[in-house]
Design an enzyme around this catalytic site. Structure first.
Site, mmCIF file in Angstrom:
data_model
loop_
_atom_site.group_PDB
_atom_site.id
_atom_site.type_symbol
_atom_site.label_atom_id
_atom_site.label_comp_id
_atom_site.label_asym_id
_atom_site.label_seq_id
_atom_site.Cartn_x
_atom_site.Cartn_y
_atom_site.Cartn_z
ATOM 1 N N CYS A 239 26.929 -11.771 -47.708
ATOM 2 C CA CYS A 239 26.127 -12.890 -47.212
ATOM 3 C C CYS A 239 27.017 -13.945 -46.561
ATOM 4 O O CYS A 239 28.087 -14.262 -47.079
ATOM 5 C CB CYS A 239 25.419 -13.517 -48.410
HETATM 6 N N1 NDP Z 1 18.891 -13.137 -50.076
HETATM 7 C C1 NDP Z 1 19.484 -13.805 -49.127
HETATM 8 O O1 NDP Z 1 20.220 -14.763 -49.361
HETATM 9 C C2 NDP Z 1 19.287 -13.418 -47.700
HETATM 10 C C3 NDP Z 1 18.788 -12.198 -47.384
HETATM 11 N N2 NDP Z 1 18.663 -11.824 -46.065
HETATM 12 C C4 NDP Z 1 18.124 -10.494 -45.785
HETATM 13 O O2 NDP Z 1 18.182 -10.250 -44.384
HETATM 14 C C5 NDP Z 1 17.034 -9.567 -43.938
HETATM 15 C C6 NDP Z 1 16.426 -10.309 -42.785
HETATM 16 O O3 NDP Z 1 15.759 -11.455 -43.271
HETATM 17 P P1 NDP Z 1 14.764 -12.297 -42.368
HETATM 18 O O4 NDP Z 1 15.519 -12.870 -41.213
HETATM 19 O O5 NDP Z 1 14.013 -13.247 -43.219
HETATM 20 O O6 NDP Z 1 13.730 -11.194 -41.890
HETATM 21 P P2 NDP Z 1 13.100 -10.903 -40.507
HETATM 22 O O7 NDP Z 1 14.176 -10.755 -39.507
HETATM 23 O O8 NDP Z 1 12.125 -9.807 -40.690
HETATM 24 O O9 NDP Z 1 12.317 -12.254 -40.239
HETATM 25 C C7 NDP Z 1 11.088 -12.450 -40.823
HETATM 26 C C8 NDP Z 1 10.300 -13.534 -40.110
HETATM 27 O O10 NDP Z 1 10.640 -14.773 -40.673
HETATM 28 C C9 NDP Z 1 11.188 -15.627 -39.666
HETATM 29 N N3 NDP Z 1 12.306 -16.314 -40.287
HETATM 30 C C10 NDP Z 1 13.441 -15.784 -40.781
HETATM 31 N N4 NDP Z 1 14.224 -16.733 -41.313
HETATM 32 C C11 NDP Z 1 13.535 -17.874 -41.146
HETATM 33 C C12 NDP Z 1 13.814 -19.211 -41.464
HETATM 34 N N5 NDP Z 1 14.976 -19.559 -42.053
HETATM 35 N N6 NDP Z 1 12.907 -20.151 -41.149
HETATM 36 C C13 NDP Z 1 11.736 -19.818 -40.535
HETATM 37 N N7 NDP Z 1 11.434 -18.558 -40.187
HETATM 38 C C14 NDP Z 1 12.320 -17.619 -40.490
HETATM 39 C C15 NDP Z 1 11.606 -14.711 -38.548
HETATM 40 O O11 NDP Z 1 11.519 -15.347 -37.288
HETATM 41 P P3 NDP Z 1 12.847 -15.735 -36.471
HETATM 42 O O12 NDP Z 1 13.821 -14.603 -36.632
HETATM 43 O O13 NDP Z 1 12.352 -15.881 -35.082
HETATM 44 O O14 NDP Z 1 13.317 -17.009 -37.076
HETATM 45 C C16 NDP Z 1 10.584 -13.617 -38.637
HETATM 46 O O15 NDP Z 1 9.401 -13.959 -37.977
HETATM 47 C C17 NDP Z 1 16.119 -9.404 -45.160
HETATM 48 O O16 NDP Z 1 16.284 -8.119 -45.653
HETATM 49 C C18 NDP Z 1 16.645 -10.425 -46.139
HETATM 50 O O17 NDP Z 1 16.499 -10.010 -47.475
HETATM 51 C C19 NDP Z 1 19.005 -12.659 -45.058
HETATM 52 C C20 NDP Z 1 19.534 -13.894 -45.318
HETATM 53 C C21 NDP Z 1 19.657 -14.399 -46.664
HETATM 54 N N1 LIG Z 2 22.665 -13.961 -46.812
HETATM 55 C C1 LIG Z 2 22.486 -12.647 -46.756
HETATM 56 N N2 LIG Z 2 22.145 -12.015 -47.915
HETATM 57 C C2 LIG Z 2 21.936 -10.721 -47.821
HETATM 58 C C3 LIG Z 2 22.089 -9.998 -46.629
HETATM 59 N N3 LIG Z 2 21.793 -8.718 -46.871
HETATM 60 C C4 LIG Z 2 21.466 -8.654 -48.171
HETATM 61 N N4 LIG Z 2 21.564 -9.844 -48.750
HETATM 62 C C5 LIG Z 2 21.332 -10.216 -50.136
HETATM 63 O O1 LIG Z 2 22.457 -9.809 -50.933
HETATM 64 C C6 LIG Z 2 21.976 -9.130 -52.097
HETATM 65 C C7 LIG Z 2 23.040 -8.222 -52.703
HETATM 66 O O2 LIG Z 2 24.084 -9.013 -53.199
HETATM 67 P P1 LIG Z 2 25.398 -8.423 -53.923
HETATM 68 O O3 LIG Z 2 26.176 -9.633 -54.282
HETATM 69 O O4 LIG Z 2 24.927 -7.664 -55.116
HETATM 70 O O5 LIG Z 2 26.115 -7.559 -52.961
HETATM 71 C C8 LIG Z 2 20.757 -8.417 -51.568
HETATM 72 O O6 LIG Z 2 19.902 -7.954 -52.582
HETATM 73 C C9 LIG Z 2 20.132 -9.489 -50.691
HETATM 74 O O7 LIG Z 2 19.352 -10.399 -51.405
HETATM 75 C C10 LIG Z 2 22.482 -10.697 -45.468
HETATM 76 O O8 LIG Z 2 22.670 -10.119 -44.382
HETATM 77 N N5 LIG Z 2 22.675 -12.019 -45.592
#
Ligand code: NDP
Ligand SMILES: Nc1nc2c(ncn2[C@@H]2O[C@H](COP(=O)(O)O)[C@@H](O)[C@H]2O)c(=O)[nH]1
Length: 326
Positions: free
Chosen positions: A175
């Site tokens: 991340c």
């Molecule tokens: N657990 C964590 O800390 C994180 C996990 N991830 C992982 O990365 C993958 C992609 O995530 P994600 O970008 O949400 O999925 P998507 O790319 O499918 O986006 C989902 C929708 O939410 C919108 N969106 C995404 N982020 C935001 C935001 N911060 N504010 C408002 N709208 C938002 C996107 O629009 P638009 O792209 O136009 O904004 C899109 O319409 C997932 O699998 C997720 O679990 C990603 C970051 C953090």
């Molecule tokens: N900020 C982001 N978080 C992400 C992304 N892809 C996955 N994830 C999150 O990480 C955990 C796994 O964490 P780990 O410490 O066990 O390796 C996963 O379940 C998601 O919630 C990303 O691209 N950006």
């Protein structure tokens, strides 16, 4: 909120042992209608799980969540799992197509046992609307919603109908959210879990930041029913990530779901790629996790996971490796 801390800052305090062997300790957990061998689920990421591993995990009594990055394969995946009498556990996003997908499944009576809404910023109207949509069309599916990092978010998603919430914004190994945006629970994930768990009325899945098997017990102590893990599961024979050789050492790729490698473009990138040392068969890691957790239960003075939830703990900043790193 009072002092924050993370996994490495906490040690659990032993209580008198009541078993003659660690083998007596039961690590199983019930989530929804099913009971699983461990309170652990591999992350729903493309380099961590695929259909073949999902089948293997389910057949051996472990929970799994299939990722959502090959959306067109999901219906057949559910059918295949159900044909083998195995649970079907899938992920969805929140874009327009996903609404039609849920309706289509309902129309065909193809009902996943578990549906995880997998979004970076889960405290949003988009996730609330998707929870309500799933509950309307597929009321029998157990809905996991996330990711969130505050008690307000947990309560709001629960009130919208989520059966469990997933806690963790930015603590993951691949991340870069905290670096790119300044936000998240990275560095205080365990304290965030405790904060959220106090408000939760339904199960919480702690997601990200697990670096050692002892962190699983710590997650349970601070309120998790289940723990989602990416990096510790990366690098196995069954891990879908590409295998490469670096200086004669076998490594496997592990990349973030919001990395350019997943997205295919450099837009809103919040994840990176790394290479993890090759670790052999995943079943060996699962067995070691189970043995370590059985040991944790014995140190907690009990016979099952409930015992861990009641133990005392101390905060000793950066104490776990006594100043050493592996
Ligand atoms: N657990 C964590 O800390 C994180 C996990 N991830 C992982 O990365 C993958 C992609 O995530 P994600 O970008 O949400 O999925 P998507 O790319 O499918 O986006 C989902 C929708 O939410 C919108 N969106 C995404 N982020 C935001 C935001 N911060 N504010 C408002 N709208 C938002 C996107 O629009 P638009 O792209 O136009 O904004 C899109 O319409 C997932 O699998 C997720 O679990 C990603 C970051 C953090
Ligand atoms: N900020 C982001 N978080 C992400 C992304 N892809 C996955 N994830 C999150 O990480 C955990 C796994 O964490 P780990 O410490 O066990 O390796 C996963 O379940 C998601 O919630 C990303 O691209 N950006």
């Amino acid at each position: 909120m009072d002092t924050v801390f993370d996994y490495e800052d906490i040690q659990l305090v032993p209580a008198k042992c009541i078993v003659d062997s660690r083998a007596e300790c039961d690590t199983s957990v019930t989530l929804g209608k099913h009971t699983f061998k461990l309170p652990v689920v591999p992350a729903n990421m493309q380099t961590i799980i695929d259909a073949s591993l999902a089948q293997k995990l389910a057949a051996n009594g472990y929970f799994y969540i299939m990722h959502r990055f090959h959306p067109e394969t999901r219906e057949q995946f559910i059918r295949d799992m159900h044909e083998q009498q195995l649970i079907a556990s899938i992920s969805v996003g929140v874009k327009e197509d996903e609404y039609a997908f849920v309706e289509d499944l309902a129309a065909k009576n193809v009902v996943p046992d578990y549906i995880t809404i997998d979004i970076a910023h889960g405290h949003s109207n988009a996730v609330i609307a998707m929870i309500q949509h799933i509950k309307k069309h597929l009321p029998e599916s157990f809905v996991i919603a996330g990711n969130v990092g505050t008690p307000e978010a947990v309560r709001e998603l629960e009130n919208a109908g989520a059966d469990a919430t997933k806690v963790g914004i930015g603590p993951g190994k691949v991340c870069i959210t905290k670096i790119k945006t300044g936000f998240g629970t990275g560095g205080w994930q365990l304290a965030a879990l405790r904060w959220c768990a106090k408000a939760a009325q339904k199960p919480i899945i702690a997601d990200g930041g697990i670096r050692t098997h002892g962190d699983i017990a710590k997650s349970v102590r601070f309120g998790a029913s289940m723990v989602m893990i990416g990096s510790l599961f990366a690098g196995h024979d069954e891990s879908p990530g590409e295998t490469v050789e670096v200086d004669g050492v076998l490594m496997k790729e592990y990349f973030g779901s919001a990395s350019e490698f997943q997205k295919g473009e450099r837009k809103n990138v919040e994840g990176k790629k790394m290479y993890m040392p090759y670790k052999g068969k995943i079943i060996d890691t699962l067995i070691e996790m189970e043995q370590d957790l059985q040991s944790s239960i014995s140190y907690a003075g009990g016979r099952d996971l409930e015992a861990i939830r009641k133990v005392d703990y101390v905060v000793v900043k950066n104490s776990i490796f006594n100043g050493d790193r592996y």
